[in-house]
Write a protein that holds these residues in place. Structure first.
Motif, PDB file in Angstrom:
ATOM      1  N   ILE A 264       0.826  -1.209   0.000  1.00  0.00           N
ATOM      2  CA  ILE A 264       0.000   0.000   0.000  1.00  0.00           C
ATOM      3  C   ILE A 264       0.858   1.256   0.000  1.00  0.00           C
ATOM      4  CG2 ILE A 264      -0.184   0.101   2.541  1.00  0.00           C
ATOM      5  CD1 ILE A 264      -3.228   0.838   2.009  1.00  0.00           C
ATOM      6  N   TRP A 265       0.275   2.334  -0.560  1.00  0.00           N
ATOM      7  CA  TRP A 265       0.868   3.664  -0.491  1.00  0.00           C
ATOM      8  C   TRP A 265       0.083   4.457   0.554  1.00  0.00           C
ATOM      9  CZ3 TRP A 265       4.954   5.154  -3.749  1.00  0.00           C
ATOM     10  CH2 TRP A 265       5.256   4.272  -4.777  1.00  0.00           C
ATOM     11  N   PRO A 266       0.557   4.544   1.808  1.00  0.00           N
ATOM     12  CA  PRO A 266      -0.170   5.317   2.817  1.00  0.00           C
ATOM     13  C   PRO A 266      -0.138   6.810   2.496  1.00  0.00           C
ATOM     14  CG  PRO A 266       1.444   3.832   3.813  1.00  0.00           C
ATOM     15  CD  PRO A 266       1.756   3.901   2.362  1.00  0.00           C
ATOM     16  N   GLY A 267      -1.063   7.548   3.140  1.00  0.00           N
ATOM     17  CA  GLY A 267      -1.038   8.994   2.974  1.00  0.00           C
ATOM     18  C   GLY A 267      -2.365   9.620   2.658  1.00  0.00           C
ATOM     19  N   GLU A 268      -3.426   9.148   3.293  1.00  0.00           N
ATOM     20  CA  GLU A 268      -4.747   9.755   3.160  1.00  0.00           C
ATOM     21  C   GLU A 268      -5.262   9.765   1.723  1.00  0.00           C
ATOM     22  OE1 GLU A 268      -6.393  10.499   5.786  1.00  0.00           O
ATOM     23  OE2 GLU A 268      -4.789  10.345   7.253  1.00  0.00           O
ATOM     24  N   GLY A 269      -4.762   8.875   0.890  1.00  0.00           N
ATOM     25  CA  GLY A 269      -5.224   8.800  -0.486  1.00  0.00           C
ATOM     26  C   GLY A 269      -4.546   9.754  -1.433  1.00  0.00           C
ATOM     27  N   GLU A 270      -3.776  10.718  -0.910  1.00  0.00           N
ATOM     28  CA  GLU A 270      -3.161  11.748  -1.753  1.00  0.00           C
ATOM     29  C   GLU A 270      -1.661  11.565  -1.892  1.00  0.00           C
ATOM     30  OE1 GLU A 270      -2.702  16.633  -1.950  1.00  0.00           O
ATOM     31  OE2 GLU A 270      -3.907  15.685  -0.385  1.00  0.00           O
ATOM     32  N   TRP A 271      -0.977  11.231  -0.797  1.00  0.00           N
ATOM     33  CA  TRP A 271       0.473  11.093  -0.847  1.00  0.00           C
ATOM     34  C   TRP A 271       0.838   9.729  -1.412  1.00  0.00           C
ATOM     35  CZ3 TRP A 271       1.056  12.371   5.054  1.00  0.00           C
ATOM     36  CH2 TRP A 271       0.563  13.655   5.293  1.00  0.00           C
ATOM     37  N   ASN A 272       1.677   9.717  -2.389  1.00  0.00           N
ATOM     38  CA  ASN A 272       2.212   8.471  -2.929  1.00  0.00           C
ATOM     39  C   ASN A 272       3.726   8.590  -2.984  1.00  0.00           C
ATOM     40  OD1 ASN A 272      -0.126   6.559  -4.248  1.00  0.00           O
ATOM     41  ND2 ASN A 272      -0.730   8.702  -4.166  1.00  0.00           N
ATOM     42  N   TRP A 273       4.291   8.802  -1.795  1.00  0.00           N
ATOM     43  CA  TRP A 273       5.721   9.040  -1.667  1.00  0.00           C
ATOM     44  C   TRP A 273       6.474   7.766  -1.320  1.00  0.00           C
ATOM     45  CZ3 TRP A 273       4.586  13.569   2.184  1.00  0.00           C
ATOM     46  CH2 TRP A 273       3.967  14.619   1.487  1.00  0.00           C
ATOM     47  N   PHE A 274       5.900   6.949  -0.463  1.00  0.00           N
ATOM     48  CA  PHE A 274       6.550   5.719  -0.007  1.00  0.00           C
ATOM     49  C   PHE A 274       5.512   4.600   0.030  1.00  0.00           C
ATOM     50  CE2 PHE A 274       8.759   9.216   2.140  1.00  0.00           C
ATOM     51  CZ  PHE A 274      10.074   8.968   1.790  1.00  0.00           C
ATOM     52  N   SER A 275       5.947   3.404  -0.296  1.00  0.00           N
ATOM     53  CA  SER A 275       5.080   2.233  -0.154  1.00  0.00           C
ATOM     54  C   SER A 275       5.492   1.445   1.085  1.00  0.00           C
ATOM     55  CB  SER A 275       5.183   1.342  -1.388  1.00  0.00           C
ATOM     56  OG  SER A 275       6.458   0.717  -1.454  1.00  0.00           O
ATOM     57  N   GLU A 276       4.553   0.682   1.606  1.00  0.00           N
ATOM     58  CA  GLU A 276       4.834  -0.252   2.689  1.00  0.00           C
ATOM     59  C   GLU A 276       4.159  -1.583   2.368  1.00  0.00           C
ATOM     60  OE1 GLU A 276       5.984   2.032   6.705  1.00  0.00           O
ATOM     61  OE2 GLU A 276       4.028   1.048   6.696  1.00  0.00           O
ATOM     62  N   THR A 277       4.663  -2.656   2.963  1.00  0.00           N
ATOM     63  CA  THR A 277       4.042  -3.971   2.850  1.00  0.00           C
ATOM     64  C   THR A 277       3.619  -4.399   4.252  1.00  0.00           C
ATOM     65  OG1 THR A 277       5.450  -4.507   0.969  1.00  0.00           O
ATOM     66  CG2 THR A 277       4.309  -6.331   2.040  1.00  0.00           C
ATOM     67  N   LYS A 278       2.310  -4.523   4.461  1.00  0.00           N
ATOM     68  CA  LYS A 278       1.757  -4.702   5.790  1.00  0.00           C
ATOM     69  C   LYS A 278       1.130  -6.090   5.936  1.00  0.00           C
ATOM     70  CE  LYS A 278       2.017  -1.614   7.910  1.00  0.00           C
ATOM     71  NZ  LYS A 278       3.236  -1.116   8.609  1.00  0.00           N
ATOM     72  N   PRO A 279       1.636  -6.932   6.846  1.00  0.00           N
ATOM     73  CA  PRO A 279       0.961  -8.194   7.156  1.00  0.00           C
ATOM     74  C   PRO A 279      -0.441  -7.932   7.714  1.00  0.00           C
ATOM     75  CG  PRO A 279       3.209  -8.183   8.011  1.00  0.00           C
ATOM     76  CD  PRO A 279       2.911  -6.779   7.573  1.00  0.00           C
ATOM     77  N   VAL A 280      -1.391  -8.746   7.263  1.00  0.00           N
ATOM     78  CA  VAL A 280      -2.787  -8.568   7.662  1.00  0.00           C
ATOM     79  C   VAL A 280      -3.053  -9.290   8.976  1.00  0.00           C
ATOM     80  CG1 VAL A 280      -5.176  -9.131   7.039  1.00  0.00           C
ATOM     81  CG2 VAL A 280      -3.604  -8.200   5.315  1.00  0.00           C
ATOM     82  N   GLU A 281      -3.724  -8.600   9.887  1.00  0.00           N
ATOM     83  CA  GLU A 281      -4.127  -9.204  11.155  1.00  0.00           C
ATOM     84  C   GLU A 281      -5.497  -9.860  11.042  1.00  0.00           C
ATOM     85  OE1 GLU A 281      -3.357  -7.689  15.457  1.00  0.00           O
ATOM     86  OE2 GLU A 281      -5.195  -6.704  14.726  1.00  0.00           O
ATOM     87  N   GLU A 282      -6.449  -9.166  10.380  1.00  0.00           N
ATOM     88  CA  GLU A 282      -7.771  -9.754  10.199  1.00  0.00           C
ATOM     89  C   GLU A 282      -8.517  -9.029   9.087  1.00  0.00           C
ATOM     90  OE1 GLU A 282     -10.286  -9.350  13.567  1.00  0.00           O
ATOM     91  OE2 GLU A 282     -10.203  -7.153  13.603  1.00  0.00           O
TER      92      GLU A 282
END
Length: 686
Positions: free
Chosen positions: A180-198
């Motif tokens: 995902i690219w976090p940032g309130e839908g507007e910022w696409n500066w950095f991506s992260e890979t997040k393990p899903v909890e549920e």
């Protein structure tokens, strides 16, 4: 006792060597480790000449990184330690294991038992016949779009759209992750890979195991990856750590006839030591296939996290190391990482390609990091020569991958490189901006006057590089970019070309927040464009203080304006010089000033502006609140502004008389008006 100044040679061959060899050309050793042992013994015995280890044809499958430390050091420029390819051969060092004993698992999928411990420790990327396979994903191309915020912590997850998330039986235990690219839908500066909890199917929400640093809202881009249910197309794999199996749908059959390699280490060559490693060379080798970081987290204040400082070749606590004429390919993370204490590293004429993250990544120390008595002592990553390399196809696993990035690293020459195929920058210089600094570092109070002392990405020479096809998957970036770098950087004689902005906004040359004291000169920027929902806002965007933009050719760029400026984040934007630039079919406006003040420009004159449609230039963003350039200022009014301070000699509407003598090579005719403006030929100078 070895004779001190005698040069020595050893030979290694994975195909012709054997345990009974003596390291001669006639009886080579099979393994590099045996040659390394001999080199260390010779150095310990006093050998001071050059020692060369000739590596012959064949592949060396490594089950642990090849480590060089101070014992492998040479004894100076005349007594280096060299590991190099035997002429006419292409030795390959591979950081993985060949997978065999596949068994059908249904629907075109096969599985191979790797082991519980092995999958817990590594094996997060895969290659078939030298081509990267990808974790099973949805969608297969592009992204899903976040439907909205999840209740609670905005960084812990999001709401998804109906039908975007396929049924997944056990998301948390089954290895599901969200890229995902976090940032309130507007910022696409950095991506992260997040393990899903549920996954809450009734509420339509996904929760992460740990939070992203920024909120996630409608419009954020993401994809799902890693779960068995997503494995539906050739070239996809997934892992089952509970059973110890790797599942794969091969691109070619029979699967037994394909070379499928699972990298198990994040670095293949590790050059480091308690004492500095010096005068070591690697020449003509192919180094390939390393593992990645499965749950990558973005840098904090541009400082990369420790687990992500990995590359096919990782160098730390080293001086005067040379990597030349090598092929570095199929990295899980970066190609080459120069981490922490590194001085005068030479990277020359290498091909660095198919990278999970960056091509070349120099990582110095953050302001205040380390036990030093002064800012000068903390400047430990510098003096590198990065010349003549080809860097292509990066960011295959981490969305903000760049061709070359220097964080707090200065005094470097980056020249004659060819960079292409990057999701974010071609070349980037990073540090820290003044407003984000701590009150003091190393016992010294930080003031505006001294804050540049703590910024070590300074005095770099970026020259004659060819950069194209970058900014492919991010926004608010540029082909060259700087943020919080130090003073004295020179961007001279480069070619930036044939690159697009595919969503949101981006730029050609981008001097972002607190990028001060840059010289941008004799660069050619041509054929940049916006596509889809993307906008090439400015060809050159210069924030910062005291930047000089002179004698650049901007040609055929589909931009809103040629040159933009803005003061933001509390960092000043003033004293900019704009001289003798040729702007041809590169924007409706020559300038777009966001939040203008009368100190913004120090000098602006002698430029040429031409549009094939005959339109005169305008200036926008000038009047209060005109952020998006909806109220153009006529050219005559701009020239009269502040008593005629700016652009009195600038030529508009005159034919530029520019010839493209070869693709991407331009020359003004002798009777072009640029010469009377003081234009300097592009090939002059640096």
């Amino acid at each position: 006792m070895a004779e001190a100044n005698t040069d020595m040679e050893y030979y290694v061959s994975s195909t012709h060597g054997n345990a009974e060899g003596d390291g001669s050309r006639q009886r080579p050793w099979r393994g590099i480790a045996r040659a390394q042992e001999a080199v260390r013994q010779a150095r310990a015995s006093g050998a001071a000449g050059t020692i060369t280890v000739w590596i012959g044809e064949g592949r060396h499958m490594l089950d642990e990184p090849l480590v060089f430390d101070a014992r492998d050091s040479g004894c100076g420029e005349e007594g280096r330690t060299v590991y190099r390819a035997l002429p006419g051969t292409e030795p390959v060092l591979t950081g993985g294991c060949l997978l065999a004993n596949w068994e059908p698992a249904g629907d075109g999928v096969y599985r191979c038992f790797v082991g519980w411990d092995a999958l817990r420790d590594g094996g997060h990327t895969l290659f078939e016949n030298g081509e990267r396979a990808f974790e099973a994903r949805s969608p297969k191309q592009g992204y899903h779009i976040v439907a909205g915020k999840r209740d609670g912590d905005g960084g812990r997850g999001f709401r998804f759209g109906r039908g975007d998330v396929p049924p997944i039986a056990d998301a948390a235990a089954g290895g599901l992750k969200v890229f995902i690219w976090p940032g309130e839908g507007e910022w696409n500066w950095f991506s992260e890979t997040k393990p899903v909890e549920e996954i809450d199917w009734e509420a339509g929400t996904i929760a992460f195991r740990d939070a992203a640093p920024w909120g996630i809202d409608k419009g954020s881009r993401y994809r799902l990856q890693g779960a068995r249910e997503l494995l539906t197309e050739p070239g996809e794999f997934c892992r089952d750590e509970r059973e110890g199996y790797l599942y794969y749908m091969p691109r070619s059959l029979p699967i037994e006839g394909q070379e499928i390699v699972l990298p198990m280490m994040k670095r293949v060559i590790d050059i480091a030591g308690n004492g500095p490693v010096r005068h070591l060379e690697l020449r003509g080798l192919t180094v390939e296939m390393s593992d990645t970081v499965p749950d990558y987290r973005m840098p904090v204040a541009n400082r990369e996290r420790e687990e992500a400082r990995e590359g096919l070749i990782r160098i730390e606590n080293a001086e005067r190391i040379a990597i030349a004429d090598c092929v570095l390919r199929h990295a899980g993370m970066s190609g080459v990482v120069l981490n922490g204490r590194c001085r005068e590293i030479e990277l020359r004429n290498n091909v660095i390609e198919h990278l999970g993250y960056n091509g070349i990544y120099a990582i110095g120390l953050a302001p205040g990091e380390g036990d030093f008595g002064s800012a000068a002592e903390s400047d430990v990553n510098n003096g590198h020569r990065i010349i003549g390399n080809t860097v292509r196809n990066g960011g295959e696993l981490i969305g903000h991958g760049s061709g070359m990035q220097l964080y707090q690293s200065g005094g470097c020459v980056i020249a004659d490189n060819v960079i292409s195929g990057m999701p974010r920058y071609g070349i980037s210089l990073k540090g820290q901006r003044f407003q984000a600094m701590e009150p003091s570092y190393y016992g010294t109070e930080v003031t505006w006057e001294n804050h540049w002392d703590f910024l070590h990405a300074r005095n770099n020479r970026i020259r004659r590089n060819d950069i194209s096809d970058v900014m492919k998957d991010s926004q608010d970036g540029g082909m060259f970019e700087a943020w919080g770098a130090g003073l004295g950087n020179r961007i001279v004689g480069n070619r930036f070309h044939d690159s697009g902005i595919y969503f949101s906004v981006g730029y050609g040359i981008y001097l972002d927040d607190a990028a001060d004291g840059f010289l941008v000169s004799r660069n050619v920027v041509h054929d940049l464009f916006g596509a889809g929902k993307g906008s090439l806002w400015f060809v050159i965007f210069a924030k910062g203080v005291g930047n000089v933009v002179e004698n650049n050719l901007l040609f055929r760029n589909g931009a809103k304006a040629a040159i933009g400026t803005q003061e933001m984040a509390g960092e000043p934007n003033r004293d900019m010089t704009v001289l003798r630039n040729a702007v041809i079919d590169s924007g409706e406006q020559l300038y777009h000033f966001i939040n203008w003040d009368d100190a913004r420009l120090k000098e602006a004159d002698g430029n040429l502006f031409f549009r094939s449609d005959g339109a005169a230039p305008t200036v926008t963003g000038f009047r209060g609140g005109d952020t998006y350039g909806k109220h153009p200022l006529p050219w005559a009014e701009w020239r009269a502004f502040l008593g005629g301070r700016f652009d009195a000699r600038t030529v508009v509407a005159a034919q530029p008389l520019l010839d493209e003598i070869a693709p991407g090579q331009f020359r003004f005719r002798p009777d072009s008006p640029v010469w009377e403006l003081g234009w300097q030929a592009l090939e002059e100078g640096e």
